[in-house]
Design an enzyme around this catalytic site. Structure first.
Site, PDB file in Angstrom:
ATOM      1  CB  THR A 170      10.339   2.464  -5.806  1.00 44.49           C
ATOM      2  OG1 THR A 170      10.739   3.020  -7.052  1.00 44.49           O
ATOM      3  CG2 THR A 170      10.475   3.563  -4.754  1.00 44.49           C
ATOM      4  CG  ASP A 171      13.914   1.766  -9.847  1.00 45.56           C
ATOM      5  OD1 ASP A 171      12.934   2.497  -9.589  1.00 45.56           O
ATOM      6  OD2 ASP A 171      14.170   1.355 -11.010  1.00 45.56           O
ATOM      7  CD  GLU A 172      10.365   6.757  -8.991  1.00 46.44           C
ATOM      8  OE1 GLU A 172      10.212   7.797  -8.346  1.00 46.44           O
ATOM      9  OE2 GLU A 172       9.579   6.376  -9.863  1.00 46.44           O
ATOM     10  CB  THR A 197      -0.292   6.529   2.465  1.00 49.64           C
ATOM     11  OG1 THR A 197      -1.675   6.833   2.637  1.00 49.64           O
ATOM     12  CG2 THR A 197      -0.151   5.094   1.971  1.00 49.64           C
ATOM     13  CE  LYS A 213       7.548   2.771  -1.642  1.00 46.42           C
ATOM     14  NZ  LYS A 213       6.513   1.863  -1.082  1.00 46.42           N
ATOM     15  CE1 TYR A 266       5.871   6.074  -4.618  1.00 45.87           C
ATOM     16  CE2 TYR A 266       7.566   6.362  -6.308  1.00 45.87           C
ATOM     17  CZ  TYR A 266       6.772   5.533  -5.524  1.00 45.87           C
ATOM     18  OH  TYR A 266       6.891   4.173  -5.636  1.00 45.87           O
ATOM     19  CB  SER A 267      11.469   8.868  -4.979  1.00 45.26           C
ATOM     20  OG  SER A 267      11.882  10.178  -5.231  1.00 45.26           O
ATOM     21  CB  ALA A 294      -0.916   0.006   1.227  1.00 40.37           C
ATOM     22  CE  LYS A 302      -2.237  14.448 -25.344  1.00 37.69           C
ATOM     23  NZ  LYS A 302      -2.460  14.739 -26.755  1.00 37.69           N
ATOM     24  CG  LEU A 303       7.655  11.151 -25.186  1.00 40.83           C
ATOM     25  CD1 LEU A 303       7.539   9.796 -24.497  1.00 40.83           C
ATOM     26  CD2 LEU A 303       8.369  10.990 -26.525  1.00 40.83           C
TER      27      LEU A 303
END
Ligand code: NAD
Ligand code: DAU
Length: 332
Positions: A121-123, A97, A152, A148-149, A79, A203-204
């Protein structure tokens, strides 16, 4: 039969894991999931009721978490708030979270002596240059870039501290970018597939030179089961399948596989602080625990994923317009 608690089991990778566990073990699985915008009970549809129990709840709810840990032999913690673009827009849910939620689980693992596996994560390692031959290993220093990273990374460090200070029976894995069924349409690959299905041009971000190291979600699941089975408490294992590709090549391949011209996409505003390249060296997991990936052909895995989104429009259609409106508001 062993009793496994899976947090975030109604999300993308968590639901793939629950399907994998039901197919490959005799464990009973209890899923704890808050069903945020990213959770979808339909991702668990069709699983046998005597093997999977669903509990709707929040991982920051200490009383509920304690009760569920008391009834579990092992816990796998998926989660999270998981999307970088959302974390740039509104970071607070990521702190609640990813940090407070992980803390809450670790306190329950400490109280009950429960075997705990932490999904990361690898981030957390930041990014690599495009021309750097290096890949991330378990010894790479933490250097996260986004809200985010960084949350984590913070959660990983809590796990390490709870192992050392309190003897919690934990392992950690840091995996590269997953693809496969049940991934939310906000993410890169499903967004572009569903754009093409809807007649919207993919979209790139920026020039599309950024590299991600793709692994099929089912290979992530087999790696996690291997670590639960054979991993050493306190250790970290990197999970990857040697799948480095730049975003431009992935968009062009999606278009080709869907019968459209390879050039039929738009360049849009780049992501702020966009990590350039991720790359995983999974030697430790392969040599020490004997794991290897099953999905070695990215094009075949991507074609199967495209077919899944074509066949399961009702699973993603409800989220699509809102996601595209959010991206449009940011010029993406
Ligand atoms: P996701 O966003 O698809 O799913 C997250 C799930 O967690 C959802 O079902 C959501 O309802 C649930 N959830 C969120 N907040 C919760 C809370 N407070 N309490 C209970 N449930 C809550 O995410 P994902 O892509 O499946 O990622 C799962 C895990 O794997 C995350 O920890 C992520 O950091 C990690 N990870 C993801 C990738 C990837 O490529 N997607 C790669 C490596 C690691
Ligand atoms: O590396 C593991 C991480 O992979 C996980 O920890 C994250 O939870 C997961 O979301 C993923 O993060 P990314 O930011 O790499 O994934 P995303 O799908 O958002 O984007 C992949 C790449 O594609 C990235 O370089 C940004 C780019 N992109 C993304 C979108 C949504 C685009 O070019 N266009 C888009 O529309």
């Amino acid at each position: 039969m062993s009793r496994m608690l899976v947090t975030g089991g109604a999300g993308f990778i968590g639901s793939n894991f629950v399907h994998h566990v039901v197919a490959h073990t005799d464990h009973h699985v209890t899923v704890l999931d808050a069903l945020t915008y990213a959770g979808n009970l339909e991702s668990l549809a069709g699983l046998p009721e005597d093997r999977v129990t669903f509990v709707k709840g929040d991982i920051t709810d200490a009383a509920l978490v304690d009760e569920l840990f008391a009834a579990a032999d092992s816990v796998v913690h998926y989660a999270a708030e998981s999307h970088n673009d959302n974390s740039l827009h509104d970071p607070l849910p990521f702190l609640n979270t990813n940090i407070v939620g992980t803390y809450t689980l670790l306190e329950a693992a400490r109280a009950h002596g429960t075997r705990y596996h932490h999904i990361s994560t690898d981030e957390v390692y930041g990014d690599l240059e495009l021309d750097d031959p290096a890949r991330f290993t378990e010894d790479t220093p933490y250097n996260p870039s986004s809200p985010y990273s960084s949350t984590k990374a913070g959660s990983d460090l809590l796990v390490r501290a709870w192992v050392r200070s309190f003897g919690v029976q934990a392992t950690i894995s840091n995996c590269s970018n997953n693809y496969g069924p049940y991934q939310h349409v906000e993410k890169f690959i499903p967004r572009q597939i569903t754009n093409v299905i809807r007649g919207i041009r993919p979209k790139l971000y920026g020039k599309g030179e950024n590299v991600r190291d793709w692994i099929h979600a089912d290979d992530h699941s087999s790696a996690v089961l291997t670590i639960l089975d054979k991993g050493t408490i306190g250790e970290t294992y990197l999970i990857g399948a040697d799948g480095e590709k730049n975003n431009k090549d992935v968009v062009e391949l999606i278009l080709e596989l869907m019968g459209e011209p390879r050039s039929a996409y738009d360049h849009v505003t780049d992501r702020t602080g966009h990590d350039l390249r991720y790359a995983i060296d999974s030697t430790k997991l392969r040599t020490e625990l004997g794991w290897s990936p099953r999905y070695r052909d990215f094009e075949a895995g991507l074609a199967a994923t495209i077919q899944w989104y074509r066949d399961n429009e009702s699973w993603w259609a409800g989220a699509k317009d809102g996601v595209e409106a959010f991206y449009a508001s940011k010029g993406q």
